[in-house]
Scaffold this active site. Structure first.
Site, PDB file in Angstrom:
ATOM      1  N   SER A  82      -5.949   2.250  -8.783  1.00 50.44           N
ATOM      2  CA  SER A  82      -6.339   1.264  -9.798  1.00 50.44           C
ATOM      3  C   SER A  82      -7.822   1.261 -10.144  1.00 50.44           C
ATOM      4  CB  SER A  82      -5.947  -0.144  -9.347  1.00 50.44           C
ATOM      5  OG  SER A  82      -4.581  -0.323  -9.538  1.00 50.44           O
ATOM      6  N   LYS A  85      -8.627   2.090 -13.674  1.00 53.16           N
ATOM      7  CA  LYS A  85      -8.242   1.248 -14.821  1.00 53.16           C
ATOM      8  C   LYS A  85      -9.386   0.883 -15.783  1.00 53.16           C
ATOM      9  CE  LYS A  85      -4.041  -0.509 -12.672  1.00 53.16           C
ATOM     10  NZ  LYS A  85      -3.448  -1.543 -11.812  1.00 53.16           N
ATOM     11  N   TYR A 207      -0.351   7.724 -17.004  1.00 52.31           N
ATOM     12  CA  TYR A 207      -0.774   6.653 -16.092  1.00 52.31           C
ATOM     13  C   TYR A 207      -0.652   7.098 -14.626  1.00 52.31           C
ATOM     14  CZ  TYR A 207      -0.614   2.366 -13.391  1.00 52.31           C
ATOM     15  OH  TYR A 207      -0.851   1.413 -12.430  1.00 52.31           O
ATOM     16  N   TYR A 259      -7.881  -7.848  -8.241  1.00 50.15           N
ATOM     17  CA  TYR A 259      -6.541  -8.447  -8.208  1.00 50.15           C
ATOM     18  C   TYR A 259      -6.654  -9.969  -8.167  1.00 50.15           C
ATOM     19  CZ  TYR A 259      -5.515  -3.646  -6.717  1.00 50.15           C
ATOM     20  OH  TYR A 259      -5.460  -2.289  -6.610  1.00 50.15           O
ATOM     21  N   VAL A 277      -5.188   0.623  -4.476  1.00 50.02           N
ATOM     22  CA  VAL A 277      -4.315   0.527  -3.295  1.00 50.02           C
ATOM     23  C   VAL A 277      -4.495   1.635  -2.265  1.00 50.02           C
ATOM     24  CG1 VAL A 277      -2.385  -0.860  -4.140  1.00 50.02           C
ATOM     25  CG2 VAL A 277      -2.435   1.585  -4.605  1.00 50.02           C
TER      26      VAL A 277
HETATM   27  N1  GLN Z   1      -0.468   3.690  -9.012  1.00 49.27           N
HETATM   28  C1  GLN Z   1      -0.445   2.358  -8.531  1.00 49.27           C
HETATM   29  C2  GLN Z   1       0.664   1.581  -9.190  1.00 49.27           C
HETATM   30  O1  GLN Z   1       0.878   1.748 -10.353  1.00 49.27           O
HETATM   31  C3  GLN Z   1      -1.796   1.741  -8.761  1.00 49.27           C
HETATM   32  C4  GLN Z   1      -1.839   0.386  -8.272  1.00 49.27           C
HETATM   33  C5  GLN Z   1      -3.100  -0.056  -7.630  1.00 49.27           C
HETATM   34  O2  GLN Z   1      -3.982   0.666  -7.159  1.00 49.27           O
HETATM   35  N2  GLN Z   1      -3.141  -1.336  -7.507  1.00 49.27           N
HETATM   36  O3  GLN Z   1       1.341   0.808  -8.596  1.00 49.27           O
END
Ligand code: GLN
Length: 342
Positions: A82, A85, A207, A259, A277
């Protein structure tokens, strides 16, 4: 070399020594004190991520003039997840402008998990680009003649931020693709409301690929320092993003980057950041430094436990909170920037 030049070179070297060495010591001290307890859990909902060594811990700091400070496993490769993003949001903004992008993606924080299947009822937009829904909508906006061209643009953008070519971890990518049903559900919901145009599977592939870009804590620090430096990579001098959009990325990172811990982070640390994550955190101190951290064990909200601790400690020790009252005559950047030779 003239006498004057020798003197200023001496001054430069001794000033660098006097500021950089204590900073290196402090960083090591903060790193050591943040190691324990190594609590939390390595993410396992994407099976490949569960293979990470829970002991890995790396921290890097890069200044806007390109000095780098590394401690621990700052060269350990992991997937960006993430943390990608805000950068895709930036790419979408550069190509489509604010008005169009904001018609598809909001900039409103929500106190819900990153993978929540919720859209804004009034506008049908995903709430912000830092949750999966908003990130998939941003990936949908990546332009290109065909799919390989879109992937190429995404990779070359990360290349500008990192100052080197970036690669995709194919096993993480395959693992995400095989298990990403929730992300597919989110994408279909958005397609239903006309928030993404598709082709949907292609956008989801993009993505999953962006999440699988391989980085290190050092790379995250360089990317953060690029944002701290008005979009110019301090190591290569390359403009990674048009300067007018840097504040867009930093604003959404500041309000939504961590988050459902984002508000607490903004209150306690007061610097824009983004976590992922796999255990990475990228933290920007505008005009001063970028921080990159990596430690795979996560708390219940999905943020790296040791990453939060070490960033918090650095922010406190150096008074980095952007709303810190008082005069800024002794900023960390000034401390670490050697005077230019005359
Ligand atoms: N690839 C992960 C997902 O889509 C990314 C999520 C994350 O880092 N929070 O669930």
């Amino acid at each position: 070399m003239s006498h004057e030049q020798t003197t200023s070179l001496d001054a430069l070297l001794s000033r660098m020594k006097s500021a950089a060495a204590p900073f290196r010591d402090t960083l090591r001290e903060v790193y050591e004190s943040s190691r324990h307890p190594n609590d939390g859990h390595v993410a396992d909902y994407i099976p490949e991520l569960a293979r990470a060594d829970p002991e890995w811990f790396g921290v890097s700091v890069v200044t806007v003039d390109g000095q780098t400070f590394d401690v621990g496993e700052s060269d350990q490769a992991f997937t960006i997840q993430s943390v990608s993003k805000p950068f895709l949001f930036g790419l979408a903004l550069e190509h489509h402008g604010r008005e169009h992008v904001l018609s598809k993606i909001g900039v409103q924080p929500i106190g819900e998990a990153f993978n929540s299947i919720t859209l804004d009822e009034a506008t049908n937009r995903p709430f912000n680009p830092m949750i999966n829904a908003g990130a998939i909508a941003a990936a949908d906006l990546v332009p290109g003649d065909d799919f390989p061209d879109r992937v190429r643009r995404m990779r070359s953008m990360f290349g500008r931020y990192c100052g080197k070519e970036v690669y995709i971890d194919n096993s993480v990518f395959a693992s995400e693709r095989a298990t990403g049903h929730r992300n597919r559900a989110i994408a279909h919901l958005m397609m239903n409301f006309g928030m993404v145009d598709g082709p949907l599977e292609e956008t989801l592939e993009l993505y999953f690929q962006q999440c699988s870009v391989i980085v290190t804590a050092r790379d995250l620090a360089v990317m953060a320092a690029t944002l701290a430096n008005r979009g110019i990579n301090p190591l290569t001098g390359e403009q990674a993003i048009a300067p007018e959009f840097v504040k867009d990325l930093l604003s959404v990172m500041h309000t939504c980057g961590m988050y459902d811990y984002a508000g607490e982070w903004a209150y306690r640390l007061g610097v824009p950041a983004k976590s992922g994550v796999s255990g990475g955190i990228l933290c920007v101190v505008p005009g001063q430094i970028g921080i990159g951290t990596f430690s795979p064990k996560l708390d219940a909200k999905g943020n790296s436990v040791r990453g939060i601790r070490v960033c918090q400690e650095i922010a406190n020790r150096f008074g980095l909170h952007i709303f810190e009252a008082g005069d800024r005559t002794s900023s960390l950047a000034d401390e670490l920037t050697p005077p230019r030779p005359v």
